[in-house]
Motif scaffolding. Structure first.
Motif, PDB file in Angstrom:
ATOM      1  N   GLY A 290       0.816  -1.217   0.000  1.00 19.67           N
ATOM      2  CA  GLY A 290       0.000   0.000   0.000  1.00 19.67           C
ATOM      3  C   GLY A 290       0.843   1.258   0.000  1.00 19.67           C
ATOM      4  O   GLY A 290       0.516   2.247  -0.671  1.00 19.67           O
ATOM      5  N   ALA A 291       1.950   1.225   0.750  1.00 26.23           N
ATOM      6  CA  ALA A 291       2.850   2.381   0.761  1.00 26.23           C
ATOM      7  C   ALA A 291       3.499   2.590  -0.598  1.00 26.23           C
ATOM      8  O   ALA A 291       3.687   3.724  -1.047  1.00 26.23           O
ATOM      9  N   ARG A 292       3.843   1.490  -1.279  1.00 29.00           N
ATOM     10  CA  ARG A 292       4.427   1.628  -2.625  1.00 29.00           C
ATOM     11  C   ARG A 292       3.406   2.218  -3.603  1.00 29.00           C
ATOM     12  O   ARG A 292       3.762   3.051  -4.448  1.00 29.00           O
ATOM     13  N   ALA A 293       2.155   1.776  -3.512  1.00 28.68           N
ATOM     14  CA  ALA A 293       1.128   2.360  -4.369  1.00 28.68           C
ATOM     15  C   ALA A 293       0.942   3.839  -4.059  1.00 28.68           C
ATOM     16  O   ALA A 293       0.810   4.677  -4.964  1.00 28.68           O
ATOM     17  N   PHE A 294       0.941   4.177  -2.775  1.00 29.73           N
ATOM     18  CA  PHE A 294       0.858   5.574  -2.355  1.00 29.73           C
ATOM     19  C   PHE A 294       2.047   6.356  -2.884  1.00 29.73           C
ATOM     20  O   PHE A 294       1.909   7.514  -3.298  1.00 29.73           O
ATOM     21  N   PHE A 295       3.201   5.732  -2.916  1.00 27.69           N
ATOM     22  CA  PHE A 295       4.417   6.405  -3.368  1.00 27.69           C
ATOM     23  C   PHE A 295       4.332   6.769  -4.841  1.00 27.69           C
ATOM     24  O   PHE A 295       4.856   7.803  -5.261  1.00 27.69           O
ATOM     25  N   TRP A 296       3.673   5.941  -5.653  1.00 24.56           N
ATOM     26  CA  TRP A 296       3.584   6.240  -7.078  1.00 24.56           C
ATOM     27  C   TRP A 296       2.416   7.148  -7.411  1.00 24.56           C
ATOM     28  O   TRP A 296       2.452   7.870  -8.417  1.00 24.56           O
ATOM     29  N   VAL A 297       1.364   7.137  -6.614  1.00 18.96           N
ATOM     30  CA  VAL A 297       0.221   8.009  -6.872  1.00 18.96           C
ATOM     31  C   VAL A 297       0.544   9.452  -6.508  1.00 18.96           C
ATOM     32  O   VAL A 297       0.169  10.394  -7.230  1.00 18.96           O
ATOM     33  N   VAL A 298       1.251   9.639  -5.408  1.00 19.16           N
ATOM     34  CA  VAL A 298       1.515  10.993  -4.917  1.00 19.16           C
ATOM     35  C   VAL A 298       2.314  11.835  -5.904  1.00 19.16           C
ATOM     36  O   VAL A 298       1.952  12.994  -6.159  1.00 19.16           O
ATOM     37  N   PRO A 299       3.423  11.360  -6.475  1.00 16.02           N
ATOM     38  CA  PRO A 299       4.137  12.211  -7.440  1.00 16.02           C
ATOM     39  C   PRO A 299       3.279  12.623  -8.631  1.00 16.02           C
ATOM     40  O   PRO A 299       3.395  13.754  -9.122  1.00 16.02           O
ATOM     41  N   THR A 300       2.392  11.736  -9.093  1.00 18.71           N
ATOM     42  CA  THR A 300       1.497  12.102 -10.187  1.00 18.71           C
ATOM     43  C   THR A 300       0.567  13.229  -9.773  1.00 18.71           C
ATOM     44  O   THR A 300       0.348  14.194 -10.526  1.00 18.71           O
ATOM     45  N   LEU A 301       0.019  13.128  -8.574  1.00 17.15           N
ATOM     46  CA  LEU A 301      -0.856  14.184  -8.073  1.00 17.15           C
ATOM     47  C   LEU A 301      -0.100  15.492  -7.910  1.00 17.15           C
ATOM     48  O   LEU A 301      -0.601  16.568  -8.277  1.00 17.15           O
ATOM     49  N   LEU A 302       1.097  15.420  -7.368  1.00 16.31           N
ATOM     50  CA  LEU A 302       1.888  16.640  -7.160  1.00 16.31           C
ATOM     51  C   LEU A 302       2.269  17.294  -8.485  1.00 16.31           C
ATOM     52  O   LEU A 302       2.266  18.528  -8.607  1.00 16.31           O
ATOM     53  N   PHE A 303       2.591  16.476  -9.481  1.00 15.31           N
ATOM     54  CA  PHE A 303       2.915  17.031 -10.795  1.00 15.31           C
ATOM     55  C   PHE A 303       1.700  17.735 -11.389  1.00 15.31           C
ATOM     56  O   PHE A 303       1.812  18.829 -11.970  1.00 15.31           O
ATOM     57  N   GLY A 304       0.517  17.127 -11.249  1.00 17.63           N
ATOM     58  CA  GLY A 304      -0.688  17.765 -11.753  1.00 17.63           C
ATOM     59  C   GLY A 304      -0.996  19.069 -11.043  1.00 17.63           C
ATOM     60  O   GLY A 304      -1.347  20.074 -11.676  1.00 17.63           O
ATOM     61  N   VAL A 305      -0.852  19.080  -9.708  1.00 22.38           N
ATOM     62  CA  VAL A 305      -1.109  20.298  -8.946  1.00 22.38           C
ATOM     63  C   VAL A 305      -0.130  21.402  -9.350  1.00 22.38           C
ATOM     64  O   VAL A 305      -0.526  22.565  -9.545  1.00 22.38           O
ATOM     65  N   SER A 306       1.140  21.059  -9.484  1.00 22.05           N
ATOM     66  CA  SER A 306       2.140  22.061  -9.867  1.00 22.05           C
ATOM     67  C   SER A 306       1.838  22.624 -11.256  1.00 22.05           C
ATOM     68  O   SER A 306       1.967  23.839 -11.480  1.00 22.05           O
TER      69      SER A 306
END
Length: 582
Positions: A290-306
């Motif tokens: 679950g942490a690994r999945a969270f690790f890959w989802v978060v950078p995508t979200l952060l890139f979109g927000v930026s």
């Protein structure tokens, strides 16, 4: 952070064992507390969405808060570039033009004929065209004066955008990097634990098969010496050959039976320990995945927000400089804005998940107490599952949770190994006495084949007991405190309860901050909207009023822009005044 989050679920259980053990009677209290904690933050998000929708519905009654453009104040500035021209002169010229226009009869075409040839009286005014700048011309420029609120709002938008980009950078440093390190470390420790589990499982299976073989042999042994040696008594065999057949039967019928029952009980405890290790590995693997999945989802979200913040900030700059266009405004309103709202909601959801992870991690690592430690949680889980904590299981749990000084499960296994070795040694001594007397002589004195089968089965039993001793020795090495406890301490205490918990706490704080900041940016989205003076589009309830204002502004702009053209025809004014006097 976990203690602060617990304030939102006062009155609910903080015993993490109730979450692990589903059948626990009080498990509903812990899960209800988690629901209350998540509802607190989800409620704030829903409240903001309701307020945002309400402001949008109310429209211009709430001004820029609805997302509409700021209302700019327009003034027409008449500046003479001729020498000595001032404000009073401007007023006199305006009065003169007005008097001239009223003096023209309706059926007179002199006004139309006196207009410059390049001027169309029915043409609309081009506000972006340049005016004549000769020495004796008058310039009227349309000046859009932004309000103080508009400037202040756009400054706040730029500041919040920079803050959000800074928070995104902090997430990479304080959340993603520790999470990556934790998952990699836990993965390595789980590999070591799986290796221990595999080795111990193999040797436990070997010992179980060996003990089943010895049990089968013991059940087939005759109950008395007379059944084995019908031709000779036990005393004759001991006197003539020095072989103690009665001692062999007592060994198998007494000490072997007790020893095998002890071994079976120990193997049962070992199976429970191995099952507990397997459950722990599976649970940690689920958390790690679950942490690994969270690790890959978060950078995508952060890139979109930026990216969205960059587009919005670019739109604010263009609107501030009055260089935005209609197509880019549509892109911001119908492309960036919906994605902005969606990204803000995603940040809130990640913040809620991080809050739940931080609260549950605090309960698991401290049992909800400042002085708690993960070992207490393990003991509570065992109690909730009804696992007796005595014998080998208790020694193993105490070894991994309290250190090797408390107890060592290998000592119990080594004690069983010593007992098995004693039984093996006694068996081989009996076989050695038979070999010394001669097996042929023993078979001849006893008669029959039962004594010969007993010797074969005794030798096989000694080999099986030796295999059992080897299995216990190997299991004592695999499950020893010196090997198991470092894996537990580094995986649980150092990685998950230290680095991982700090990362989850930072994730909650930073993603909540990003969610709040993006909410604020969406709320003041009017900063990126430019109020175009030409081609205005109004709502149905304001068409008449605003169209009249636009026509009046166009009239003033037309008169002031071409006023210098009228000044070149001063002869017309003189001729008309002469006609009036005559």
């Amino acid at each position: 952070m976990g203690k602060a989050l617990n304030l939102l679920r006062l009155g609910y259980s903080t015993n993490f064992a109730e979450f692990v053990v589903v059948d626990s009677k009080s498990s509903g209290s812990y899960r209800s507390g988690m629901v209350i904690l998540a509802s607190c933050f989800i409620g704030l998000l829903v409240l903001w969405l309701i307020v945002l929708t309400t402001l949008k519905i109310r429209g211009d009654t709430v001004g820029c808060a609805s997302g509409n453009a700021f209302q700019s104040h327009t003034s027409y500035d008449l500046n003479y570039r001729s020498h000595g021209a001032g404000p009073n002169k401007v007023e006199e010229q305006e009065d003169s033009i007005a008097e001239f226009l009223h003096s023209i009869p309706n059926n007179d075409d002199s006004l139309n004929s006196s207009l410059p040839s390049f001027v169309d009286k029915d043409a609309s005014v081009d506000y972006e065209s340049e005016t004549n700048t000769n020495d004796e011309s008058t310039i009227c420029s349309e000046v859009s004066l932004p309000s103080i609120r508009e400037r202040r709002t756009r400054i706040v938008f730029c500041v919040l955008s920079c803050i959000s980009l800074a928070i995104v950078s902090m997430i990479f440093v304080f959340v993603l990097a520790p999470f990556n390190k934790t998952t990699n470390d836990v993965g390595a420790y789980l590999s070591d634990a799986q290796e221990v589990l595999d080795q111990a499982t193999v040797w436990a299976s070997t010992a179980e098969r060996a003990i089943n073989g010895t049990l089968f042999f013991i059940q087939t042994i005759p109950a008395s010496v007379d059944l084995l040696c019908p031709l000779s008594s036990e005393q004759e065999l001991r006197t003539k050959l020095g072989v103690d057949i009665g001692g062999m039967l007592n060994l198998f019928g007494g000490e072997y039976v007790v020893l095998q029952e002890t071994i079976k009980g120990s193997l049962y405890d070992i199976d429970r320990v191995l099952f507990g290790i397997e459950e722990s590995i599976n649970f940690l693997e689920v958390v790690s995945d679950g942490a690994r999945a969270f690790f890959w989802v978060v950078p995508t979200l952060l890139f979109g927000v930026s990216t969205l913040i960059a587009f919005a900030l670019f739109g604010v700059v263009l609107s501030w400089k009055k260089e935005s266009n209609f197509r880019f405004q549509l892109f911001l309103s119908y492309g960036v804005l919906p994605m902005f709202i969606f990204s803000s909601c995603c940040c809130w959801i990640v913040a809620v998940i991080s809050a739940l992870v931080a609260a549950m991690g605090y309960d698991a690592c401290t049992q909800g107490e400042a002085s708690g430690y993960p070992g207490q949680t393990i003991h509570h889980i065992m109690q909730a599952k009804g696992v007796e904590q005595g014998g080998l299981v208790g020694a193993f749990v105490a070894a991994i949770t309290q250190g090797c000084d408390a107890s060592d499960p290998s000592s119990i296994l080594l004690g069983l190994e010593a007992n098995v070795q004693v039984a093996v040694d006694i068996t081989w001594r009996h076989l050695s006495s038979v070999d010394a007397a001669g097996r042929f002589n023993l078979v001849e004195m006893c008669g029959g084949e039962k004594i010969e089968q007993l010797l074969v089965d005794t030798r096989d039993t000694a080999r099986l007991m030796t295999l059992i001793r080897t299995a216990f020795h190997s299991m004592s090495s695999s499950l020893g405190c010196s090997r198991v406890q470092p894996i537990y301490h580094e995986a649980i205490h150092d990685s998950m309860c230290t680095t991982g918990m700090a990362a989850s706490s930072w994730a909650f704080v930073l993603f909540l901050s990003v969610g709040v900041v993006t909410m604020a940016l969406v709320s003041i989205r009017a900063s990126w909207i430019q109020n175009f003076q030409e081609g205005k589009i109004y709502h149905e309830d304001e068409v008449a009023e605003n169209m009249m204002l636009d026509e009046h502004e166009e009239y003033l702009a037309y008169i002031s822009r071409y006023k210098h053209e009228w000044q070149e025809y001063e002869g017309i004014d003189t001729s008309i005044q002469g006609q009036r006097q005559s």
